[in-house]
Design a protein around this motif. Structure first.
Motif, PDB file in Angstrom:
ATOM      1  N   ALA B 153       0.832  -1.201   0.000  1.00 15.96           N
ATOM      2  CA  ALA B 153       0.000   0.000   0.000  1.00 15.96           C
ATOM      3  C   ALA B 153       0.868   1.252   0.000  1.00 15.96           C
ATOM      4  CB  ALA B 153      -0.924   0.006   1.216  1.00 15.96           C
ATOM      5  N   PHE B 154       1.906   1.237   0.844  1.00 17.22           N
ATOM      6  CA  PHE B 154       2.791   2.399   0.913  1.00 17.22           C
ATOM      7  C   PHE B 154       3.583   2.546  -0.381  1.00 17.22           C
ATOM      8  CE2 PHE B 154       2.240   1.403   5.483  1.00 17.22           C
ATOM      9  CZ  PHE B 154       1.650   2.608   5.849  1.00 17.22           C
ATOM     10  N   LEU B 155       4.013   1.398  -0.936  1.00 22.44           N
ATOM     11  CA  LEU B 155       4.789   1.451  -2.172  1.00 22.44           C
ATOM     12  C   LEU B 155       3.926   1.954  -3.333  1.00 22.44           C
ATOM     13  CD1 LEU B 155       6.818  -1.843  -1.755  1.00 22.44           C
ATOM     14  CD2 LEU B 155       7.691   0.490  -1.654  1.00 22.44           C
ATOM     15  N   GLU B 156       2.667   1.505  -3.370  1.00 27.54           N
ATOM     16  CA  GLU B 156       1.764   2.001  -4.415  1.00 27.54           C
ATOM     17  C   GLU B 156       1.567   3.502  -4.257  1.00 27.54           C
ATOM     18  OE1 GLU B 156      -1.796  -0.353  -4.292  1.00 27.54           O
ATOM     19  OE2 GLU B 156      -0.626  -2.187  -4.639  1.00 27.54           O
ATOM     20  N   GLY B 157       1.464   3.919  -2.982  1.00 27.66           N
ATOM     21  CA  GLY B 157       1.337   5.348  -2.709  1.00 27.66           C
ATOM     22  C   GLY B 157       2.556   6.097  -3.210  1.00 27.66           C
ATOM     23  N   ALA B 158       3.739   5.497  -2.977  1.00 25.72           N
ATOM     24  CA  ALA B 158       4.974   6.140  -3.405  1.00 25.72           C
ATOM     25  C   ALA B 158       5.060   6.184  -4.928  1.00 25.72           C
ATOM     26  CB  ALA B 158       6.171   5.381  -2.836  1.00 25.72           C
ATOM     27  N   LYS B 159       4.560   5.108  -5.565  1.00 25.69           N
ATOM     28  CA  LYS B 159       4.580   5.039  -7.024  1.00 25.69           C
ATOM     29  C   LYS B 159       3.753   6.171  -7.622  1.00 25.69           C
ATOM     30  CE  LYS B 159       3.407   1.374  -9.730  1.00 25.69           C
ATOM     31  NZ  LYS B 159       3.084  -0.059  -9.934  1.00 25.69           N
ATOM     32  N   ALA B 160       2.627   6.420  -6.972  1.00 24.61           N
ATOM     33  CA  ALA B 160       1.729   7.447  -7.480  1.00 24.61           C
ATOM     34  C   ALA B 160       2.283   8.849  -7.203  1.00 24.61           C
ATOM     35  CB  ALA B 160       0.353   7.293  -6.841  1.00 24.61           C
TER      36      ALA B 160
END
Lengths: 295, 414
Positions: B153-160
């Protein structure tokens, strides 16, 4: 990610087996025995006159300060962070009276030792239950577990320790005996090898059977203790704060259950493997499009 | 298996948030006092009641409330009920926060907290008889596992996010993490099974000090079953609350199914609890123990009522589900408080009731936990996204309940 499931499981199994090899306590528990050189105390409540010289001697020997409240000095009524030894007074419904001495019982199979995470409390030389603050995190589980409510905690300190009688082991190392036994003017509490103390207790029971409750408390109670008690006839041990524990030690049942479940750490490893396998299978199933089963 | 999750968005420093942070600040000040003056200055604990509110609530009850992730993972990954997947991320977040709070409270509670690093590292000193050692190591490990489970979830957030470096790192990590996830999920199932049961075993060592209506060799099993029940209960509460609070669509059909999952588990708990008393000839104590009889019967009532609710109501509304879930959570909490505090009577003449100070610290830590939850769901893709917030706000709750929301995959436009 080159780690395969098999190699991971194999690694885990090895690790599990390694861990399991460490503790000798991994087997189901038998009733523990006192070490042959066990020492202890024998307290004869019928001899005690309540002078509390032992409390003062204990404080001095252990570097404890007398308790103070509202500017007055007083004798603590129960074991605490500055009292490893307490004499209290009991008066029953029929006016029967007795003194009572309380300190660590130095159990044969101590609950405090069983629960202590890093072995800060240990069964040491001569069966004395010792405390090592370096290995203590202050979790106070020993206080929860002790059936005699013996270990105390320094609630008022920023760097607290567990405080309890260690049978004056420093003095023993110098060839002296515990301070309480040394000063007792009536020899109400005596120090000696466990075997001698038990013999002495039974000798007293045999010579003056009417004087005592016909039992040596601690011989078998709670798996046995190294401090023994005699009380006056008509005053049950429970009234003086010595609980009826039965002959099994407190840790024997929980340890048996826990050790059976975790024997060889096998169950957790097998469970982990099984869980992993099921998760993999399910994942492949859903990936193949055959979605979930029905709830 | 990515379901459509999205950050909720919106302002962080809202009024409720400020209140939460204020409570947390108060707790922080009190904590400072505790570390300077010792535990006795802030708490009502004593040599007879060495474990108080912080252990009974923050650790024993709090981590059970944080079993939503565990309980859902059993359903989704072991029983292969993928339809519950939309609930998992927020459940894992609540679990991670709950366990972190528990871990933090332990540090606060430990008298000699500066020695705590020795517990996981000085393995040659490990006392394998100590149930608490197992609990401590398991909980430490599980905290890591939960945050790793949440990492996507955090990585997806970072990706965005805009930062290209962060983006590249996230892209690189996500793939391998996804591959390793089954191993991690399996660990995430094993560890709670071990320590949630062992939390119950802890009190077996208290022997006679625990009232016979609560002292039993079945403690580990009863703690395990009830923590799973509480996990489902919390998932329902959390879903209902966040859908209301953030104006997101409701997940009522899914929560209904959860109700049907949890009811037999509650029943199993009752059968074991009463069967155990019967076998040990302790049934009579239920009626002859005075205050403890009342306590016991209250516990039974809290376990029985949700079963009745979930079985008699064919299609419970969200409000009913909420009440049922609340009762499950209270039932498990009462059972834990009873075992650790109320039915723990070490000797006559000693009582314990949490002090104002220790209560405010617990309240402040919970406030901090809620604040962290709100922050994370607003910033990171945790909750189900469906751009219907305006609709939801316009329509009443009951109307939303009746909307034909599909029960399996979310009807999002991703």
């Amino acid at each position: 990610m080159s780690l395969s499931r098999r190699s991971l499981l194999k690694g885990l199994a090895t690790a599990g087996a390694g861990i399991a090899g460490l503790p000798a306590a991994g087997q189901a528990k038998e009733l523990k025995r006192r070490p042959d050189d066990a020492v202890g105390l024998l307290y004869d409540a019928t001899k005690c006159i309540g002078c509390k010289a032992c409390m003062t001697a204990c404080r001095e020997a252990n570097g404890l300060t007398a308790a103070e409240r509202d500017g007055k000095w007083y004798d603590p009524q129960s074991l605490s962070g500055n009292a490893k030894n307490v004499i209290s007074f009991y008066r029953g419904p029929k006016g029967e009276e007795s003194f009572m001495k309380m300190q660590c019982m130095h159990c044969v199979d101590p609950a405090c030792v069983s629960v202590c995470m890093l072995g800060a409390l240990k069964k040491g030389d001569k069966g004395i239950v010792t405390y090592d603050a370096d290995a203590c995190v202050g979790c106070r589980y020993c206080q929860v577990a002790c059936p005699f409510n013996v270990p105390a905690f320094e609630w008022g300190k920023a760097t607290p320790k567990i405080v309890k009688c260690e049978l004056c082991r420093d003095r023993l190392a110098q060839g002296k005996i515990p301070a309480c036994a040394e000063v007792c003017p009536r020899h109400a509490v005596i120090f000696g090898s466990y075997t001698e103390l038990l013999e002495e207790a039974h000798r007293r029971l045999a010579t003056e059977p009417k004087r005592y409750v016909p039992k040596v408390y601690g011989e078998k109670d709670g798996g046995g203790t190294q401090v023994l008690y005699l009380t006056a006839a008509g005053i049950p041990f429970e009234k003086l704060g010595l609980p009826a524990l039965g002959e099994k030690s407190v840790p024997s049942l929980p340890e048996t259950i826990q050790h059976t479940i975790y024997k060889g750490f096998l169950a957790p490893v097998v469970l982990y493997g099984a869980l992993g396998a099921v998760i993999f299978r399910n994942r492949r199933k859903s990936a193949a499009g055959g979605e979930e089963g029905d709830a | 298996m990515s379901h459509a999750t999205a950050p909720v968005g919106g302002r962080i420093l809202t009024k409720p948030m400020l209140v939460l942070l204020g409570l947390f600040g108060l707790a922080a000040a009190l904590l400072l006092w505790r570390f300077i003056q010792g535990l006795g200055a802030v708490t009502a604990m004593s040599d007879r009641y060495p474990w108080g509110l912080w252990i009974a609530y923050d650790v024993v009850t709090g981590t059970a409330l944080a079993c939503g992730g565990y309980a859902l993972a059993i359903l989704i990954y072991i029983l292969n009920k993928g339809r519950f997947h939309p609930l998992i991320r927020s459940a894992i977040l609540t679990s991670a926060l709950g366990y972190t709070l528990g871990g933090f409270s332990v540090i606060v509670d430990l008298g000699r907290f500066w020695n705590v690093w020795k517990v996981p590292t000085l393995f040659w000193k490990w006392n394998f008889s100590s149930i608490l050692l197992e609990v401590a190591l398991c909980i430490m490990a599980y905290m890591f596992v939960l945050w790793i489970e949440l990492a996507p979830a955090f990585l997806e957030g970072a990706k965005a996010a805009g930062n290209p470096k962060l983006r590249r790192l996230a892209e690189k990590t996500l793939g391998p993490l996804e591959k390793a996830m089954p191993f991690i999920v399996a660990l995430g199932l094993l560890l709670p099974t071990m320590h949630q049961s062992s939390l119950g075993s802890l009190m077996m060592l208290a022997g006679q000090k625990v009232h016979p209506l609560w002292q039993t060799p079945l403690l580990p099993l009863l703690f395990l079953i009830s923590c799973i029940c509480m996990g489902y209960g919390v998932v329902v509460l959390e879903s209902a609350l966040s859908s209301t609070y953030f104006g997101l669509p409701r997940e009522t059909p899914l929560l209904r199914r959860l109700g049907r999952v949890v009811a037999p588990l509650l029943g199993l708990y009752l059968v074991l609890r009463l069967g155990d008393l019967a076998i040990h000839g302790k049934l009579g104590l239920i009626f002859t123990s005075g205050f403890f009889s009342v306590l016991f019967l209250a516990e039974m009532a809290l376990f029985v009522t949700p079963i009745v609710m979930f079985y008699t109501e064919a299609k419970p509304k969200l409000g009913q589900l909420f009440r049922g879930a609340m009762m499950i959570v209270l039932a498990g909490a009462l059972y834990r408080f009873s075992t650790f505090l109320v039915a723990f009577r070490p000797s006559k003449g000693w009582v314990y009731f949490p002090s104002v100070g220790e209560t405010l610290i617990t309240v402040g830590l919970i406030a901090g936990e809620i604040a962290a939850y709100i922050f994370v769901v607003k910033k990171f893709p945790i909750l189900q996204s469906r751009p219907r917030r305006a609709t939801v706000r316009r329509l009443g709750a009951d109307v939303i309940d009746r909307l034909p929301i599909p029960s399996t995959a979310p009807a999002s436009g991703d």
